[in-house]
Scaffold this motif. Sequence first.
Motif, PDB file in Angstrom:
ATOM      1  N   VAL A  21       0.887  -1.152   0.000  1.00  0.00           N
ATOM      2  CA  VAL A  21       0.000   0.000   0.000  1.00  0.00           C
ATOM      3  C   VAL A  21       0.925   1.202   0.000  1.00  0.00           C
ATOM      4  CG1 VAL A  21      -1.677   1.321   1.335  1.00  0.00           C
ATOM      5  CG2 VAL A  21      -1.911  -1.162   1.134  1.00  0.00           C
ATOM      6  N   ARG A  22       0.940   1.959  -1.102  1.00  0.00           N
ATOM      7  CA  ARG A  22       1.921   3.021  -1.231  1.00  0.00           C
ATOM      8  C   ARG A  22       1.663   4.151  -0.239  1.00  0.00           C
ATOM      9  NH1 ARG A  22       5.322   3.560  -5.322  1.00  0.00           N
ATOM     10  NH2 ARG A  22       5.343   1.319  -4.941  1.00  0.00           N
ATOM     11  N   THR A  23       0.386   4.425   0.036  1.00  0.00           N
ATOM     12  CA  THR A  23       0.113   5.518   0.976  1.00  0.00           C
ATOM     13  C   THR A  23      -1.288   5.447   1.573  1.00  0.00           C
ATOM     14  OG1 THR A  23      -0.040   7.932   1.207  1.00  0.00           O
ATOM     15  CG2 THR A  23      -0.632   7.024  -0.915  1.00  0.00           C
ATOM     16  N   ILE A  24      -1.361   5.810   2.852  1.00  0.00           N
ATOM     17  CA  ILE A  24      -2.618   6.250   3.461  1.00  0.00           C
ATOM     18  C   ILE A  24      -2.517   7.766   3.536  1.00  0.00           C
ATOM     19  CG2 ILE A  24      -4.023   6.321   5.535  1.00  0.00           C
ATOM     20  CD1 ILE A  24      -3.116   3.545   6.235  1.00  0.00           C
ATOM     21  N   THR A  25      -3.445   8.450   2.890  1.00  0.00           N
ATOM     22  CA  THR A  25      -3.411   9.913   2.878  1.00  0.00           C
ATOM     23  C   THR A  25      -4.668  10.457   3.549  1.00  0.00           C
ATOM     24  OG1 THR A  25      -2.112   9.963   0.834  1.00  0.00           O
ATOM     25  CG2 THR A  25      -3.288  11.977   1.435  1.00  0.00           C
ATOM     26  N   MET A  26      -4.481  11.242   4.592  1.00  0.00           N
ATOM     27  CA  MET A  26      -5.605  11.894   5.255  1.00  0.00           C
ATOM     28  C   MET A  26      -5.793  13.279   4.651  1.00  0.00           C
ATOM     29  SD  MET A  26      -6.226  12.950   9.268  1.00  0.00           S
ATOM     30  CE  MET A  26      -6.692  11.309   9.827  1.00  0.00           C
ATOM     31  N   GLY A  27      -6.965  13.512   4.080  1.00  0.00           N
ATOM     32  CA  GLY A  27      -7.308  14.832   3.573  1.00  0.00           C
ATOM     33  C   GLY A  27      -7.935  15.660   4.682  1.00  0.00           C
ATOM     34  N   GLN A 257      -8.659  -1.893  -0.301  1.00  0.00           N
ATOM     35  CA  GLN A 257      -9.980  -1.692   0.316  1.00  0.00           C
ATOM     36  C   GLN A 257      -9.950  -2.098   1.782  1.00  0.00           C
ATOM     37  OE1 GLN A 257     -12.697  -0.536  -1.381  1.00  0.00           O
ATOM     38  NE2 GLN A 257     -14.484  -1.190  -0.225  1.00  0.00           N
ATOM     39  N   LEU A 258      -9.293  -3.211   2.066  1.00  0.00           N
ATOM     40  CA  LEU A 258      -9.179  -3.681   3.443  1.00  0.00           C
ATOM     41  C   LEU A 258      -8.453  -2.646   4.307  1.00  0.00           C
ATOM     42  CD1 LEU A 258      -9.290  -5.889   5.658  1.00  0.00           C
ATOM     43  CD2 LEU A 258      -7.144  -6.777   4.718  1.00  0.00           C
ATOM     44  N   VAL A 259      -7.329  -2.155   3.810  1.00  0.00           N
ATOM     45  CA  VAL A 259      -6.548  -1.170   4.558  1.00  0.00           C
ATOM     46  C   VAL A 259      -7.340   0.120   4.744  1.00  0.00           C
ATOM     47  CG1 VAL A 259      -4.497   0.321   4.465  1.00  0.00           C
ATOM     48  CG2 VAL A 259      -4.320  -2.121   3.895  1.00  0.00           C
TER      49      VAL A 259
END
Length: 454
Positions: A21-27, A257-259
């Motif tokens: 997963v390259r990134t989790i990004t919080m907007g 989707q899981l992440v």
Amino acid sequence: MLNMFEVNETNKMIEQELLDVRTITMGISLLDCSDGDLNAVNEKIYNKITTVAKNLVAVGKEIEKDFGIPIVNKRISVTPIALVGGAACKSPEDFVTIAQTLDRAAKEVGVNFIGGYSALVSKGMTAADKNLICSIPKALACTERVCSSVNVGSTKTGINMDSVALMGEIVVETAKATGDRDSLGCAKLVVFCNAPDDNPFMAGAFHGVTEAETIINVGVSGPGVVKTAIEAARGKDFGVLCETIKKTAFKITRVGQLVAQEASKRLDVPFGIIDLSLAPTPAVGDSVAEILEEIGLERVGAPGTTAALALLNDQVKKGGVMASSYVGGLSGAFIPVSEDQGMIDAVAMGALNIEKLEAMTCVCSVGLDMIAIPGDTPATTIAGIIADESAIGMVNQKTTAVRIIPVIGKSVGDTVEFGGLLGYAPVMPVSRYSCEKFISRGGRIPAPIHSFKN
């Protein structure tokens, strides 16, 4: 429900085929941080980011540990700062203070990058837009984690050639401002046409004004997984090849989707989109170029390259859409030269040039990405490259972008090291013929006729 075969298959993709997963990004919306007083703006921005995103990195690490899925980056995107700082910032120097505040907040919460030092000027520029754009060279030179983007055109509005001309100059100034670091600032600056407002990938991420107060977007990669899958389809017809890519993209997207769902639940932040983009890294076996060569090209750049890339991009999107109802962002195949060992090799042996890369951008996800060019390239030439890429996006109703790096002190044949995920790149030649008179006309290239839909 997952069965044991699917669990084992996913483990293999992670352990042997470089799935991540390259990134989790919080907007994060910063619209409520706007104020007429600059000190108040900076204080509100810092307090909001460090409060809302305080658990982002910790939750990302928890998910990695609990599910065994590598999450390479944790990032933040914010509302375009030209909008947030417009009332308080009367000069480029005022905007630089906000860039420094963003950088401090990013370091405090521990994210890798923060995006949204941005302006949206596809039809015209406000005074705030121009001040922010003029501040970009200094802002990127004095910060570590801030990423910047400017949208200069769209299918609906046409191309703002005044902003294109200005961005040519800004790219050169940014290169000079970070010349002691191989012009690294330009690696954190992207010029868009048709920029999406839900993009988790840097350097172009920003939190769109149509988004919720906060949002979680996830960007998934996996070129190595796709390459391994299609090795089994050697010699098979295009129907088998397409099905193989589509099914593989489906599996990759399900991991994302899981992440995304876990991150959304644990942070109590709404889930936005999955961006399924085959984003390569310099690691061996994690290359989009190698996928295209596995499809049947001797080298990327050979005749058939654009067709092979079109096939790949389309099947990746189809597989992603099957796996999630909320696929968005850029989704498809990236072709950044410095971040893809196969692309680097193709350039080094003369199989790939900027003109062929431009043709490939007609069918891939974004555009001319992480390309090093000679440091003495004129600003008008860079503006011409931006205009060409914007025209492709405008006419074809797709997102296109330019992230190009005129490396000060380097010329064709030299190599520049950026490090980490940014990799290294050979300095590529650009046309020696001038477009100065074209760029200096000013004004706006009108939207195409097919943009008139309402």
